[in-house]
Design an enzyme around this catalytic site. Structure first.
Site, PDB file in Angstrom:
ATOM      1  N   GLY A  73       0.847  -1.181   0.000  1.00 51.81           N
ATOM      2  CA  GLY A  73       0.000   0.000   0.000  1.00 51.81           C
ATOM      3  C   GLY A  73       0.879   1.225   0.000  1.00 51.81           C
ATOM      4  O   GLY A  73       2.083   1.135   0.296  1.00 51.81           O
ATOM      5  N   GLN A  83       3.418   9.923   1.133  1.00 54.82           N
ATOM      6  CA  GLN A  83       4.700   9.258   0.861  1.00 54.82           C
ATOM      7  C   GLN A  83       5.344   9.711  -0.443  1.00 54.82           C
ATOM      8  O   GLN A  83       6.528   9.491  -0.655  1.00 54.82           O
ATOM      9  CB  GLN A  83       4.511   7.736   0.862  1.00 54.82           C
ATOM     10  N   CYS A 118       7.454  -0.633   6.144  1.00 52.58           N
ATOM     11  CA  CYS A 118       6.896   0.556   5.484  1.00 52.58           C
ATOM     12  C   CYS A 118       7.899   1.014   4.431  1.00 52.58           C
ATOM     13  O   CYS A 118       9.106   0.966   4.682  1.00 52.58           O
ATOM     14  CB  CYS A 118       6.669   1.648   6.529  1.00 52.58           C
ATOM     15  N   LEU A 119       7.397   1.454   3.298  1.00 50.49           N
ATOM     16  CA  LEU A 119       8.295   1.909   2.226  1.00 50.49           C
ATOM     17  C   LEU A 119       9.067   3.162   2.627  1.00 50.49           C
ATOM     18  O   LEU A 119      10.059   3.508   2.001  1.00 50.49           O
ATOM     19  CB  LEU A 119       7.496   2.181   0.942  1.00 50.49           C
ATOM     20  N   HIS A 176      -2.614   0.866   8.356  1.00 55.84           N
ATOM     21  CA  HIS A 176      -1.271   1.411   8.126  1.00 55.84           C
ATOM     22  C   HIS A 176      -1.340   2.636   7.196  1.00 55.84           C
ATOM     23  O   HIS A 176      -0.740   3.683   7.485  1.00 55.84           O
ATOM     24  CB  HIS A 176      -0.393   0.308   7.525  1.00 55.84           C
ATOM     25  N   GLU A 177      -2.116   2.512   6.111  1.00 55.60           N
ATOM     26  CA  GLU A 177      -2.213   3.629   5.153  1.00 55.60           C
ATOM     27  C   GLU A 177      -2.998   4.802   5.741  1.00 55.60           C
ATOM     28  O   GLU A 177      -2.666   5.959   5.512  1.00 55.60           O
ATOM     29  CB  GLU A 177      -2.849   3.168   3.838  1.00 55.60           C
ATOM     30  N   HIS A 222      -0.694   6.853   7.750  1.00 60.37           N
ATOM     31  CA  HIS A 222       0.094   7.786   6.922  1.00 60.37           C
ATOM     32  C   HIS A 222      -0.677   9.076   6.677  1.00 60.37           C
ATOM     33  O   HIS A 222      -0.123  10.177   6.757  1.00 60.37           O
ATOM     34  CB  HIS A 222       0.432   7.154   5.568  1.00 60.37           C
TER      35      HIS A 222
HETATM   36 NI    NI Z   1       3.971   2.787   5.086  1.00 62.21          NI
END
Ligand code: NI
Length: 192
Positions: free
Chosen positions: A48, A53, A101-102, A142-143, A146
């Site tokens: 995701g 981000q 997480c990215l 999680h998203e 963000h």
């Molecule tokens: Ni993340």
């Protein structure tokens, strides 16, 4: 177009994204942002990604998992665009997840709700509701974090569980997969 993914320490990751005006959904900027989020998530093998981000403070995120090497244990989740998402907890059941997480170079253990219902607009501006359970529910939470400027490092309860991806694979993954099996089993929606 693949965009650079902001990394922990970038102030935009700590800002709360604002709701998208209904009139903006379907605008060229929003269409581009959504396509770029999908391209960027896939290029990074993510589950995701949220607007923040890639530096966009719009309340939009994309989730979706094809079977991929970054998440060999994850069931495939259909590609879904969530604009202005709202979450309702269906009950108070939680599970201990291990998330990466990215935007963060380490993983760690944190709690997520097991059963949620999301209300959002799709990329055509149509409202929809979807129940998410298990790992899919975790990904949505999680998203959503963000979009509120929250990162996994804020939620990891025991910092000693933090690990790089390599160390996770080497020392934690086996135990995690054993623990998470019933959560994977309960995951929906999914594509098998
Ligand atoms: Ni993340």
């Amino acid at each position: 177009m693949i965009r650079p993914i902001l990394q922990v320490g970038h102030p935009v990751l700590r800002q709360k994204a604002s709701d998208t005006e209904p009139g903006e959904i379907g605008s060229p900027d929003m269409v581009n942002l959504i396509e770029d989020l999908i391209d960027t998530m896939r290029a990074a093998d993510g589950a995701g990604i949220a607007g923040n981000q890639v530096g966009a403070l719009a309340r939009v995120c994309v989730i979706g998992v094809n079977r991929n090497p970054r998440y060999p244990h994850k069931p495939a989740i259909p590609l879904t665009v969530l604009i202005n998402p709202r979450v309702r907890l269906l009950d108070d059941e939680r599970f201990l997840n291990n998330e990466g997480c990215l935007s963060v170079p380490v993983r760690g253990e944190l709690q997520r709700y097991m059963n949620i219902e999301v209300e959002a607009f799709d990329r055509s501006g149509r409202p929809f509701r979807q129940v998410y359970r298990g790992l899919s529910a975790g990904t949505v939470q999680h998203e959503m974090d963000h979009l509120d400027g929250v990162l996994i490092v804020d939620r990891i309860e025991d910092n000693r569980t933090m690990a790089t991806w390599d160390m996770f694979h080497a020392h934690q993954e086996k135990e995690y997969l054993k623990r998470i099996a019933p959560v994977i089993e309960a995951t929906e929606p999914r594509v098998d």
